[in-house]
Structure formats: structure tokens, C-alpha cells
Design an enzyme around this catalytic site. Sequence first.
Site, short mmCIF file in Angstrom:
data_model
loop_
_atom_site.label_atom_id
_atom_site.label_comp_id
_atom_site.label_asym_id
_atom_site.label_seq_id
_atom_site.Cartn_x
_atom_site.Cartn_y
_atom_site.Cartn_z
N ASP A 263 -64.09 -13.74 -71.73
CA ASP A 263 -62.91 -13.58 -72.58
C ASP A 263 -62.01 -14.80 -72.44
O ASP A 263 -61.05 -14.95 -73.20
CB ASP A 263 -62.15 -12.31 -72.19
CG ASP A 263 -61.05 -11.96 -73.17
OD1 ASP A 263 -61.33 -11.97 -74.40
OD2 ASP A 263 -59.91 -11.69 -72.75
N GLU B 219 -58.92 -23.43 -72.95
CA GLU B 219 -58.93 -22.62 -74.18
C GLU B 219 -57.60 -22.72 -74.93
O GLU B 219 -57.52 -22.32 -76.10
CB GLU B 219 -59.16 -21.14 -73.81
CG GLU B 219 -57.96 -20.54 -73.04
CD GLU B 219 -58.16 -19.11 -72.57
OE1 GLU B 219 -59.27 -18.77 -72.14
OE2 GLU B 219 -57.17 -18.34 -72.64
N ARG C 10 -59.50 -15.71 -65.77
CA ARG C 10 -59.02 -17.02 -66.18
C ARG C 10 -60.18 -18.02 -66.21
O ARG C 10 -61.02 -18.03 -65.30
CB ARG C 10 -57.94 -17.55 -65.22
CG ARG C 10 -56.56 -16.91 -65.40
CD ARG C 10 -55.91 -17.27 -66.75
NE ARG C 10 -54.62 -16.66 -66.97
CZ ARG C 10 -54.40 -15.50 -67.58
NH1 ARG C 10 -55.39 -14.79 -68.07
NH2 ARG C 10 -53.16 -15.05 -67.75
N HIS D 73 -59.80 -14.42 -75.61
CA HIS D 73 -58.71 -13.95 -74.72
C HIS D 73 -57.99 -12.75 -75.36
O HIS D 73 -56.77 -12.76 -75.54
CB HIS D 73 -57.73 -15.10 -74.44
CG HIS D 73 -56.98 -14.91 -73.15
ND1 HIS D 73 -56.64 -15.93 -72.31
CD2 HIS D 73 -56.49 -13.78 -72.55
CE1 HIS D 73 -55.98 -15.46 -71.27
NE2 HIS D 73 -55.88 -14.16 -71.39
#
Length: 327
Positions: free
Chosen positions: A256, A261, A232, A293
Amino acid sequence: MIKMTAFSCRPDERQFFEEFAKMYQIELVMTDQPPSLENVDLLKGAQAACVITTPVSGALLEQWSRMGVRLVSTRTVGFEHIDCKRATERGIAVTNATYTPNTVAEYTVMTILMAIRKMKTILIRGLGQDYSLAGIRGRELKNMTVGVVGTGRIGETVAKILSGFGCRIVAYDVFQKESVRQIASYQELDKIWEMCDLITFHTPATPETFHMVNEETLAKMKDGVVLINMARGSMFDTPALIDALERGKVGAAALDVVENEGKIYYKDFKECPVPHHEMAILGAMPNVLMTPHTAFFTDEAVSDMVECAMKSCKRLESGEDDPLRVN
Ligand code: NAD
């Protein structure tokens, strides 16, 4: 028949939703809209709402509860986007999804290798027919000390895959597992910062993990450390990370996930600027590999995520205990 409204449905999920709705006998409403106070009507007559990572606030839960919603099922492992406290107060069950940890673990190991072999630069140069060797010499995993922070389902699987590469593996978790001790040695967090050439993070977003990587902890790490965040964005203090990358303190990163985001990922910004300064800075760095993500995104995981929501809905109908309940 129990009714569920599934928000933020992507085209690639629809087939799974249709199949599982038929299999589990659930009346289903699908919408590509994320949940909001403006579209509560979509839940008319529904006992369950199915969401992804968009915020489910206390105000929204109040409204849903008045409409008879008894379950909010998120098709994600993380559930920090849902106000679980308010859901509990309102008697709404919150459930999450599980899927094979290999999905994210394999992706993590791929990005670890890409980061240490400077693959972003190699690929970008290749597009411009630049096949020179300057600046692309990499490192071998076998000779590195790798830290795994969070040895839950994903972290443990990452450690297991990494053990095949022959690197030294050290780990940190608030709960230690015997199965992990077979392949890694648990250390205090300060030791992890001190010892590791590469650190990969697999903890949930909680107040305790918020900005776990910050100016102070970065200062304790090895010069040139490689940081991997597949968990996260909130776990990394982004300006502190950028500063450390600019100074060479951090040698490379694979991310990622990134703070804030939510308004960016899974949308197409080809025609306009991305409204996220830090992402623009990180994305322009040759030694930072950013993916939107997508570590979870496989055929198997998408099917499992939808099926988890359907099963939770069915358990609500039958009154069965739900092992996926998180509140
Ligand atoms: P999990 O619950 O199996 O494991 C989490 C581990 O973190 C547990 O072992 C727990 O003890 C540990 N932990 C919790 N708080 C901690 C702390 N303060 N310090 C150290 N350890 C702590 O979860 P998982 O399935 O392994 O997933 C891990 C995280 O990965 C999820 O919470 C989610 O945020 C993230 N994730 C990302 C993607 C993606 O697509 N990028 C997909 C799935 C999951």
C-alpha cells in the site's frame, strides 16, 4: 477564537472540516495546496497548521514560528514528514491523528487474502474474458505461518483477525504485549525471516526500520515468501525487493506504500507517464498488488483524522495537555 489553516484539503474532507470547525468553535482556512514557503501567507493570524503527508521542513517551521504558529497537527498516524526536532526547538507542538486500527487491519487482511489467492491475475484475466485456471492456484492461510512485525494498534488487530483463520502467528516488536502473547508467539527477527510463509509489516518509519527488508534479510527468508507492507515504503529496499521478486525468492507482495510515493499517490496520471521507475516495474508484476496508500481511507477514519486535528487545536487554546502530542 483560535484559527487553524488546513493544507492539502481534499473534497471528501471538507464536510468534516466544516462540521467540526463549527462544533469546536475554530476559525478555519481550508486550502487544497500543500504547505510550502510560497504560501506561508495562508497562515496569517493562525496559531495552528493542519497538514497531511507532505514534508514540513525546518525552514518552513522557522517561517511559521515567526508568524505565530504554535501547533502543527498532521491528519495522519505517521509523522516522519515533519521536522519534529526543529518544531520542538521553535516551541511548536506536533500532534498526530488516531483512528480505529481496524481501518488498516481489515485492509491488510484483505490484501493478504488477495495475494495468496492471486486475485490480481484473476481480476485482470476476467476483464479479458479469460477464465482459465492455469497459474491461479492459491494457498490456504490456515496452513501458513504468518509473521507480524510491529504489534502496535494495527499489528495487534491484524493478528487478532488472522487468529480466526487458524494460521500459526509469530510476532516481533521491540515492546511485547501480553494481549498479543495470547494469539501469537514472539520471536527474534531472524527467526521471523526464517519461519514465515508470509510477513506483514506494521512498524513506523524510523532510522531503525529503514530498509528492514533488504538483500541480506531477504536472503534469510523462505523461498516464495509473501510480503505485505501497509506501513511505510522506507521499510523496504525497493531495488532489493524487485530483484527478489524477479528471482522468485519473494512469491508475492502487497504494497500500500512504496519508497518515494509522495509525488505520485493521490494524483491522476491517466494522461502522462508515472515518474517512478520502480513503481512501473512493480505495478507490471502479476504477483504484486499495489494500492495507492489507501489502507486508511474509510468514512470513519477520515472523520476521526479531521476531528483529531480540531481537538488538538482546541487543547492548544485551553492550554490542556495533548495526548496526541508527539514531540
Ligand atoms: P503503533 O505506534 O500503535 O504501533 C507501532 C509498533 O511498532 C509499536 O508496537 C512499536 O513498539 C513498534 N516498533 C517501533 N519500532 C520498531 C522496531 N524498530 N522494530 C519492531 N517494532 C517496532 O502504530 P500503528 O497505529 O499500529 O501504526 C503502525 C504504522 O502503520 C504507522 O507508523 C504508519 O506508518 C502505518 N500506517 C499506514 C497507514 C496506511 O494507510 N497505509 C495508515 C495508518 C498507519
